[in-house]
Design an enzyme around this catalytic site. Structure first.
Site, PDB file in Angstrom:
ATOM      1  N   GLU A 169       0.826  -1.212   0.000  1.00  5.63           N
ATOM      2  CA  GLU A 169       0.000   0.000   0.000  1.00  5.63           C
ATOM      3  C   GLU A 169       0.860   1.262   0.000  1.00  5.63           C
ATOM      4  O   GLU A 169       0.794   2.100   0.908  1.00  5.63           O
ATOM      5  CB  GLU A 169      -0.967   0.002   1.200  1.00  5.63           C
ATOM      6  CG  GLU A 169      -1.940  -1.150   1.131  1.00  5.63           C
ATOM      7  CD  GLU A 169      -3.151  -1.021   2.059  1.00  5.63           C
ATOM      8  OE1 GLU A 169      -4.195  -1.601   1.751  1.00  5.63           O
ATOM      9  OE2 GLU A 169      -3.042  -0.343   3.086  1.00  5.63           O
ATOM     10  N   GLU A 218      -5.429  -8.399  -1.221  1.00  2.00           N
ATOM     11  CA  GLU A 218      -6.150  -8.234   0.047  1.00  2.00           C
ATOM     12  C   GLU A 218      -7.604  -7.926  -0.264  1.00  2.00           C
ATOM     13  O   GLU A 218      -7.898  -7.127  -1.161  1.00  2.00           O
ATOM     14  CB  GLU A 218      -5.600  -7.068   0.883  1.00  2.00           C
ATOM     15  CG  GLU A 218      -4.288  -7.325   1.561  1.00  2.00           C
ATOM     16  CD  GLU A 218      -3.830  -6.160   2.427  1.00  2.00           C
ATOM     17  OE1 GLU A 218      -4.685  -5.447   2.995  1.00  2.00           O
ATOM     18  OE2 GLU A 218      -2.614  -5.963   2.507  1.00  2.00           O
TER      19      GLU A 218
HETATM   20  P1  P53 Z   1      -7.354  -3.328   9.219  1.00  2.00           P
HETATM   21  C1  P53 Z   1      -6.349   0.861   6.521  1.00  2.00           C
HETATM   22  C2  P53 Z   1      -5.548   1.153   7.579  1.00  2.00           C
HETATM   23  C3  P53 Z   1      -4.343   0.515   7.722  1.00  2.00           C
HETATM   24  C4  P53 Z   1      -3.937  -0.400   6.777  1.00  2.00           C
HETATM   25  O1  P53 Z   1      -7.020  -3.208   7.668  1.00  2.00           O
HETATM   26  C5  P53 Z   1      -4.746  -0.684   5.720  1.00  2.00           C
HETATM   27  C6  P53 Z   1      -5.972  -0.071   5.585  1.00  2.00           C
HETATM   28  C7  P53 Z   1      -6.871  -0.397   4.451  1.00  2.00           C
HETATM   29  O2  P53 Z   1      -6.570   0.234   3.281  1.00  2.00           O
HETATM   30  O3  P53 Z   1      -4.362  -1.523   4.770  1.00  2.00           O
HETATM   31  C8  P53 Z   1      -4.402  -2.919   4.713  1.00  2.00           C
HETATM   32  O4  P53 Z   1      -6.380  -4.271   9.780  1.00  2.00           O
HETATM   33  C9  P53 Z   1      -3.080  -3.430   5.154  1.00  2.00           C
HETATM   34  C10 P53 Z   1      -3.166  -4.513   6.166  1.00  2.00           C
HETATM   35  C11 P53 Z   1      -4.397  -4.341   7.039  1.00  2.00           C
HETATM   36  C12 P53 Z   1      -5.624  -4.428   6.153  1.00  2.00           C
HETATM   37  O5  P53 Z   1      -5.588  -3.382   5.218  1.00  2.00           O
HETATM   38  O6  P53 Z   1      -7.205  -1.939   9.741  1.00  2.00           O
HETATM   39  O7  P53 Z   1      -2.244  -3.768   4.087  1.00  2.00           O
HETATM   40  O8  P53 Z   1      -1.964  -4.504   6.870  1.00  2.00           O
HETATM   41  O9  P53 Z   1      -4.467  -5.209   8.088  1.00  2.00           O
HETATM   42  C13 P53 Z   1      -6.943  -4.351   6.876  1.00  2.00           C
HETATM   43  O10 P53 Z   1      -8.751  -3.812   9.295  1.00  2.00           O
END
Ligand code: P53
Length: 493
Positions: A200, A388
């Protein structure tokens, strides 16, 4: 048969959210190790903790981020709880975890190497024990014909780089990252074919501590941080191809389909600008040059990039082999600043009246995934990989069973959207790795109770629990999906 026969069905995790053993076997600390727990539904943000030279302690929320005070040394503090330290202890459960993935029929497994396991300081001496751990992990995958898909950087900046140089603002990070890549590409070239550089990468906009270990939050600093990551990524792509031409290196972006709230041109213009914020990262990594709209923006803001000789050539030559992206929800924008905003996944979406929300406020939009796939293919003509996707939800555990039909419903609709995109629109899709295939720590909130997995882990928000694994109903659902190569989605009658 809609899905190609070599379609990469699997699941995804990241080291700091999954492994635990944060200081074991020679690992150094990384930025994520110094981030506390928040609470998404109470809107309590995670904080990064530090000490000042006079010994005073402090912290700063990671979102919205602000410059850390001058002289702050990021570190763990006593009396604070850091959920990634133990996480779900995959480090000591990896054989069992890979066996569960194999039982579901995984063709691939997306995970990250924690840079600070390999180079505890980010540079200098290599930690052989760290290398050995991933050797064993990959061997375990290959035993079951599971193809590892490796993210080189998933918010895991060696802490030394943060405190010594403010991380990606400093060009030395490019050299150190490429050195790290060389070590792991060389070591694992016969075990790992698929790589991704920065997870990301567009999170530099809103989560610069995660995306780049940044101690500064201003636009100039973030532009430089991204510039250095682009260079590092381009060099890594080239290096991988030199070491083993069979290796494929992708980029990774957080993608959302974006809608204009109405057909009012001011809404549509806002959508166009919002799209550019995301596409910028892909324009550089897929096309190899900075787009005109970004250069104009920098000019307006007085931002200057530290371009050195050959840099632009390196960017041009180091374009990626495929696009990996996360897709959780879509966003909706309006030119009217007074419109109400929803929490979303840290995007600034206005409320879309046509969509439902998850318990954490993320808009659920399977059709948006099909739209996203089309937008990306039209713009870049590169293979796409959904690395993801999933529903973070509260699971109810009773007598060893978890009936997560809400998760099955979410995933089924998204797989159907992929199917339509392949069958009707002709999308070149490499694979699908739903997020947090075995429950892990949430990145956004640091909670455990926001679960994505097919496998439940007995662990609570404070790290209490046996860490025992249990199969959810979705485990058996996904097993069937993979077994039938996406033909049997267990449709409701
Ligand atoms: P969680 C939001 C915030 C932080 C990471 O998110 C994020 C996102 C979504 O765009 O990105 C990804 O755990 C990331 C993972 C993460 C997943 O989204 O806040 O690549 O590390 O766990 C899901 O529900």
């Amino acid at each position: 048969m809609v899905f190609p026969k070599d379609f990469l069905w699997g699941g995804a995790t990241a080291a700091h959210q999954f492994e635990g053993n944060y200081q074991g076997d020679g690992k150094g600390l990384c930025s994520a190790d110094c981030v506390t727990r928040g609470d998404g539904r109470k809107n309590i943000q995670r904080r990064v903790t530090f000490k000042m030279p006079d010994g005073k302690t402090g912290s700063q929320v990671v979102f919205p981020y602000a410059d850390l005070p001058k002289g702050a040394i990021v570190q763990c503090l006593e009396d604070e709880y850091y959920p990634t330290h133990e996480a779900v202890d995959h480090y000591h459960h990896f054989k069992e975890d890979i066996a569960l993935m194999a039982e579901m029929g995984f063709k691939c497994y997306r995970m990250s190497i924690n840079w600070s396991r390999i180079y505890p300081l980010g540079y200098g001496k290599v930690n052989e024990e760290g290398l050995k751990f991933y050797d064993e992990l990959f061997d375990e995958c290959l035993k079951y014909n599971i193809e590892p898909v490796v993210t080189l950087f998933h918010f895991e900046t060696p802490l030394q780089l943060v405190n010594e140089m403010g991380d990606w603002i400093d060009r030395r990070c490019v050299t150190y990252f490429v050195e790290y890549c060389k070590t792991v590409f060389t070591r694992y070239q016969n075990k790992v074919k698929y790589w991704m550089t920065f997870n990301e990468i567009n999170n530099m906009e809103i989560l610069p501590l995660y995306a780049g270990g940044m101690v500064r939050n201003d636009d100039q600093a973030k532009a430089i941080g991204s510039y250095h990551q682009f260079l590092a990524s381009a060099k890594a792509v080239k290096l991988a191809h030199q070491i083993n031409p069979d290796m494929k290196v992708g980029m990774m972006i957080a993608y959302t389909a974006c809608y204009a709230l109405t057909c009012n041109p001011v809404d549509e213009l806002k959508k166009m600008k919002d799209d550019q914020i995301r596409h910028f990262y892909m324009d550089v990594q897929c096309r190899g040059a900075y787009p005109a709209y970004k250069l104009k923006e920098y000019e307006r803001k007085g931002i200057v990039l530290p371009i050195q000789e050959d840099d632009l050539k390196i960017l041009k030559e180091g374009t990626v082999d495929y696009i990996g992206f996360s897709y959780y929800s879509s966003s909706c924008v309006s030119g009217d600043p007074k419109r109400e905003i929803t929490s979303g996944n840290m995007t600034t979406s206005v409320i879309n009246p046509y969509l439902e929300k998850s318990a954490w406020g993320w808009l659920i939009d399977p059709m948006g995934l099909r739209i996203a796939l089309n937008q990306l293919q039209e713009r870049y003509q590169l293979p796409l990989f959904i690395v993801e996707n999933g529903l973070g939800a509260l699971d109810h555990f009773e007598d060893g069973a978890i009936h997560d039909d809400y998760r099955i419903d979410y995933l089924r609709k998204h797989v159907q959207a992929m199917k339509d995109a392949i069958e009707i629109d002709g999308i070149d899709l490499m694979g699908y790795t739903p997020w947090g295939c075995i429950d892990l720590i949430s990145a956004g909130t640091g909670e455990m109770q926001k679960r994505y997995g097919f496998v439940y882990v007995d662990n609570d928000d404070l790290g209490n629990g046996t860490k025992k694994r249990y199969k959810k109903d979705s485990f058996y659902w996904y097993q069937k999906v993979i077994q039938s190569n996406g033909n049997d989605l267990g449709d409701k009658a």
